[in-house]
Design a protein around this motif. Structure first.
Motif, PDB file in Angstrom:
ATOM      1  N   ARG A   1      20.211  97.906  27.550  1.00 17.53           N
ATOM      2  CA  ARG A   1      20.289  97.554  28.960  1.00 17.53           C
ATOM      3  C   ARG A   1      21.128  96.288  29.158  1.00 17.53           C
ATOM      4  O   ARG A   1      21.036  95.336  28.373  1.00 17.53           O
ATOM      5  N   TYR A   2      21.926  96.297  30.218  1.00 19.23           N
ATOM      6  CA  TYR A   2      22.779  95.159  30.548  1.00 19.23           C
ATOM      7  C   TYR A   2      22.583  94.823  32.024  1.00 19.23           C
ATOM      8  O   TYR A   2      22.642  95.707  32.885  1.00 19.23           O
ATOM      9  N   ILE A   3      22.367  93.557  32.333  1.00 24.22           N
ATOM     10  CA  ILE A   3      22.400  93.124  33.726  1.00 24.22           C
ATOM     11  C   ILE A   3      23.825  93.304  34.239  1.00 24.22           C
ATOM     12  O   ILE A   3      24.786  92.849  33.610  1.00 24.22           O
ATOM     13  N   ASP A   4      23.966  93.993  35.363  1.00 27.74           N
ATOM     14  CA  ASP A   4      25.301  94.225  35.926  1.00 27.74           C
ATOM     15  C   ASP A   4      25.691  93.025  36.786  1.00 27.74           C
ATOM     16  O   ASP A   4      25.485  93.008  37.999  1.00 27.74           O
ATOM     17  N   GLY A   5      26.254  92.014  36.137  1.00 31.01           N
ATOM     18  CA  GLY A   5      26.629  90.784  36.827  1.00 31.01           C
ATOM     19  C   GLY A   5      27.614  90.979  37.962  1.00 31.01           C
ATOM     20  O   GLY A   5      27.464  90.358  39.025  1.00 31.01           O
ATOM     21  N   PRO A   6      28.655  91.846  37.808  1.00 32.76           N
ATOM     22  CA  PRO A   6      29.591  92.061  38.925  1.00 32.76           C
ATOM     23  C   PRO A   6      29.045  92.978  40.013  1.00 32.76           C
ATOM     24  O   PRO A   6      29.714  93.165  41.037  1.00 32.76           O
ATOM     25  N   GLY A   7      27.860  93.567  39.799  1.00 37.33           N
ATOM     26  CA  GLY A   7      27.332  94.490  40.801  1.00 37.33           C
ATOM     27  C   GLY A   7      28.279  95.646  41.042  1.00 37.33           C
ATOM     28  O   GLY A   7      28.624  95.951  42.183  1.00 37.33           O
TER      29      GLY A   7
ATOM     30  N   ALA B   1      30.654  87.378  24.709  1.00 35.46           N
ATOM     31  CA  ALA B   1      29.425  86.679  24.328  1.00 35.46           C
ATOM     32  C   ALA B   1      28.265  87.076  25.239  1.00 35.46           C
ATOM     33  O   ALA B   1      27.116  87.185  24.784  1.00 35.46           O
ATOM     34  N   CYS B   2      28.544  87.303  26.509  1.00 35.60           N
ATOM     35  CA  CYS B   2      27.498  87.750  27.440  1.00 35.60           C
ATOM     36  C   CYS B   2      27.064  89.174  27.127  1.00 35.60           C
ATOM     37  O   CYS B   2      25.863  89.483  27.121  1.00 35.60           O
ATOM     38  N   GLU B   3      28.027  90.034  26.870  1.00 37.26           N
ATOM     39  CA  GLU B   3      27.705  91.437  26.579  1.00 37.26           C
ATOM     40  C   GLU B   3      26.789  91.551  25.368  1.00 37.26           C
ATOM     41  O   GLU B   3      25.865  92.376  25.349  1.00 37.26           O
ATOM     42  N   ALA B   4      27.036  90.727  24.364  1.00 41.39           N
ATOM     43  CA  ALA B   4      26.190  90.755  23.168  1.00 41.39           C
ATOM     44  C   ALA B   4      24.750  90.366  23.484  1.00 41.39           C
ATOM     45  O   ALA B   4      23.819  90.730  22.755  1.00 41.39           O
ATOM     46  N   ARG B   5      24.554  89.652  24.580  1.00 39.03           N
ATOM     47  CA  ARG B   5      23.221  89.199  24.976  1.00 39.03           C
ATOM     48  C   ARG B   5      22.610  90.045  26.101  1.00 39.03           C
ATOM     49  O   ARG B   5      21.524  89.734  26.575  1.00 39.03           O
ATOM     50  N   GLY B   6      23.356  91.052  26.571  1.00 35.18           N
ATOM     51  CA  GLY B   6      22.793  91.924  27.585  1.00 35.18           C
ATOM     52  C   GLY B   6      23.199  91.617  29.010  1.00 35.18           C
ATOM     53  O   GLY B   6      22.462  91.933  29.955  1.00 35.18           O
ATOM     54  N   LEU B   7      24.397  91.032  29.197  1.00 31.61           N
ATOM     55  CA  LEU B   7      24.895  90.730  30.536  1.00 31.61           C
ATOM     56  C   LEU B   7      26.366  91.114  30.616  1.00 31.61           C
ATOM     57  O   LEU B   7      27.144  90.802  29.722  1.00 31.61           O
ATOM     58  N   ILE B   8      26.735  91.783  31.712  1.00 35.84           N
ATOM     59  CA  ILE B   8      28.138  92.063  31.996  1.00 35.84           C
ATOM     60  C   ILE B   8      28.606  91.072  33.062  1.00 35.84           C
ATOM     61  O   ILE B   8      27.952  90.895  34.094  1.00 35.84           O
ATOM     62  N   VAL B   9      29.719  90.383  32.792  1.00 35.35           N
ATOM     63  CA  VAL B   9      30.359  89.577  33.823  1.00 35.35           C
ATOM     64  C   VAL B   9      31.770  90.119  34.020  1.00 35.35           C
ATOM     65  O   VAL B   9      32.242  90.944  33.239  1.00 35.35           O
ATOM     66  N   ARG B  10      32.424  89.651  35.060  1.00 42.81           N
ATOM     67  CA  ARG B  10      33.793  90.110  35.307  1.00 42.81           C
ATOM     68  C   ARG B  10      34.765  89.020  34.889  1.00 42.81           C
ATOM     69  O   ARG B  10      34.877  87.999  35.553  1.00 42.81           O
ATOM     70  N   PRO B  11      35.473  89.215  33.749  1.00 40.74           N
ATOM     71  CA  PRO B  11      36.426  88.197  33.318  1.00 40.74           C
ATOM     72  C   PRO B  11      37.709  88.281  34.137  1.00 40.74           C
ATOM     73  O   PRO B  11      38.185  89.366  34.474  1.00 40.74           O
ATOM     74  N   ASN B  12      38.268  87.130  34.479  1.00 35.73           N
ATOM     75  CA  ASN B  12      39.506  87.057  35.253  1.00 35.73           C
ATOM     76  C   ASN B  12      40.307  85.877  34.726  1.00 35.73           C
ATOM     77  O   ASN B  12      40.240  84.773  35.247  1.00 35.73           O
ATOM     78  N   ILE B  13      41.006  86.096  33.634  1.00 36.66           N
ATOM     79  CA  ILE B  13      41.779  85.075  32.903  1.00 36.66           C
ATOM     80  C   ILE B  13      40.832  83.941  32.499  1.00 36.66           C
ATOM     81  O   ILE B  13      40.007  84.131  31.616  1.00 36.66           O
ATOM     82  N   ASN B  14      40.911  82.782  33.154  1.00 35.83           N
ATOM     83  CA  ASN B  14      40.057  81.656  32.762  1.00 35.83           C
ATOM     84  C   ASN B  14      38.831  81.531  33.669  1.00 35.83           C
ATOM     85  O   ASN B  14      38.244  80.463  33.809  1.00 35.83           O
TER      86      ASN B  14
END
Length: 468
Positions: free
Chosen positions: A59-65, A420-433
């Motif tokens: 399971r992953y928290i969908d950070g970008p919704g 690093a977030c995905e390995a811990r169960g969170l998806i974020v949306r990367p946008n360069i920096n």
């Protein structure tokens, strides 16, 4: 054909490796890199609440919704039942020949939600087509008013309004235009509005004055008689969650009204609760636009739908003369699709019944507090946001002296934090920096803490990997 054809029954029992292989070989994803043959994306099997679940049950928290749009969360049975019922009752009707109850009721509901006299609704298939419709209406309006030269659209650098031709043309993210053609002759871009980029000694208030002056100067330079519209996001979402300074939108709206320039508020991201209100233009930013575009959260991502909401004043202006033989020749086969409209009505019902707007307003301060606390890391140069949307921007600072190393850091920061977030169960949306979060609106205070605990640990790991 490069591999053996498959049947539906074979596809239904395909392995994870097969699915990934077919995805790599045949699916050109949005913003697909031309230099990666096998991106090997994470495969989502299902969604539950604020979580995505992969093929191994993780399971992953969908950070970008999703894409800023999964307001009521995944797996809502009420929504599935409403969609199924509409499919059985009426899966489609031609919007040219018929009216239907889902679209008619939804149009009334939207008119009740919008500020001022924005009571007329043109349904589209998504956000890009909603923006295209708004821009085409502005052109149409001025043609009928006998002003064929009043066609220039003003927009902001870092703004994003879609990927269809006109919407992409008014989008100010430079990387998205590098190898793509746009209607450059129709657009003039104003400089970046991000307060982070103001000179060190300049106050936020003075920065706001300068950004309003950008618009005033452009109007003077181009000529108000040549400018049809100014399109603005309440917050510049895809550009990095840029929140303009207080008073900016109100003052630019007044300037547009003074010069007979249509003000288009692109609420594709901010509409339907992201900032705790159905629309953000009036309750948050104090403006009543001429046109609002919306999509995404209107159905919580369950089905594609968009809308362009137009001021009665503009339509009445066009109806003042006899124009019964003049048509706004714009539309789509799937305009006002009854199943999509039924999904939007159920989405609104669920949000109202569960008090989701009130919930967003209640938990947003905690979300923003946790976001800003990430500034304790040396590699975090800015944290910004509003409502349930936020951005963490990284920077090497004094940790590196080489410009090449600095560029490498900026290029890799978002992607490394994402891994690093995905390995811990969170998806974020990367946008360069940068890393962006806009979780499902149903997220609880406890889940907000869980999300930011993971992000905090991931940033610490990336900082240690880069600089020790």
């Amino acid at each position: 054909m490069t591999d053996t054809p498959i049947t539906n029954s074979e596809a239904a029992t395909a392995s994870v490796d097969d699915i990934r292989s077919w995805d790599n070989a045949h699916y050109v994803h949005p913003w697909e890199s031309m230099g990666v043959d096998s991106p090997d994306r994470l495969i989502a099997l299902r969604g539950e609440g604020i979580h995505l679940v992969d093929t191994e049950g993780r399971r992953y928290i969908d950070g970008p919704g999703g894409m800023w749009n999964v307001q009521i969360g995944y797996g809502n049975a009420e929504m599935a039942e409403a969609i199924a019922a509409q499919v059985i009752a009426l899966p489609f009707q031609s919007p040219w020949a018929f009216a239907a109850s889902p679209s008619s009721i939804l149009a009334k509901r939207l008119a009740d939600m919008t500020p001022g006299d924005l009571n007329s609704v043109f349904f589209t298939t998504g956000g890009s087509s909603a923006v295209d419709t708004a821009l085409r209406f502005a052109q149409f309006y001025n043609n009928l008013k006998g002003r064929p030269d009043k066609k220039i659209v003003l927009a902001r650098e870092k703004g994003y309004h879609g990927s269809t031709y006109l919407a992409a043309s008014v989008s100010g993210k430079e990387r998205d235009r590098t190898f793509m053609d746009t209607a450059v002759e129709l657009v003039r871009f104003l400089p970046d509005v991000n307060p982070l980029n103001r000179p060190g000694a300049m106050s936020v208030e003075a920065w706001c004055d300068a950004k309003v002056q950008d618009l005033s100067t452009m109007i003077e330079t181009v000529g108000a008689d040549k400018i049809a519209a100014f399109i603005a996001e309440p917050i510049l979402a895809s550009g990095g969650v840029i929140v303009p300074p207080d008073g900016y939108h109100r003052r630019t709206r007044e300037l547009c009204a003074e010069h007979d320039i249509l003000y288009i508020s692109d609420e594709v991201v901010t509409g339907f609760g992201r900032l705790g209100h159905w629309f953000a233009s009036e309750p948050i930013f104090g403006i009543v636009p001429d046109i609002i575009t919306c999509a995404k959260g209107i159905t919580s991502g369950y089905l594609p739908l968009g809308a362009t909401l137009i001021s009665d004043r503009l339509l009445d202006d066009l109806k003042a003369a006899d124009r019964s033989d003049v048509a706004f020749s714009n539309g789509f086969t799937n305009s006002a699709h009854p199943v999509c409209c039924a999904a939007a009505l159920k989405n609104i019902e669920i949000m109202e019944r569960t008090g989701l707007l009130e919930h967003v307003r209640e938990v947003s301060p905690h979300f923003q507090d946790r976001l800003r606390a990430l500034g304790r890391h040396d590699i975090v140069v800015d944290t910004r946001g509003i409502g349930l949307v936020g951005c963490v921007e990284g920077g090497a600072g004094s940790n590196v002296t080489s410009e090449a190393d600095r560029l490498t850091f900026d290029k890799e920061f978002g992607a490394r934090v994402d891994v690093a977030c995905e390995a811990r169960g969170l998806i974020v949306r990367p946008n360069i920096n940068m890393c962006v979060m806009s979780p499902p609106l149903i997220i609880t205070r406890y889940q907000i803490d869980e999300m930011f605990d993971i992000l905090d640990a991931a940033i610490a790991e990336v900082q240690a990997d880069f600089f020790g």
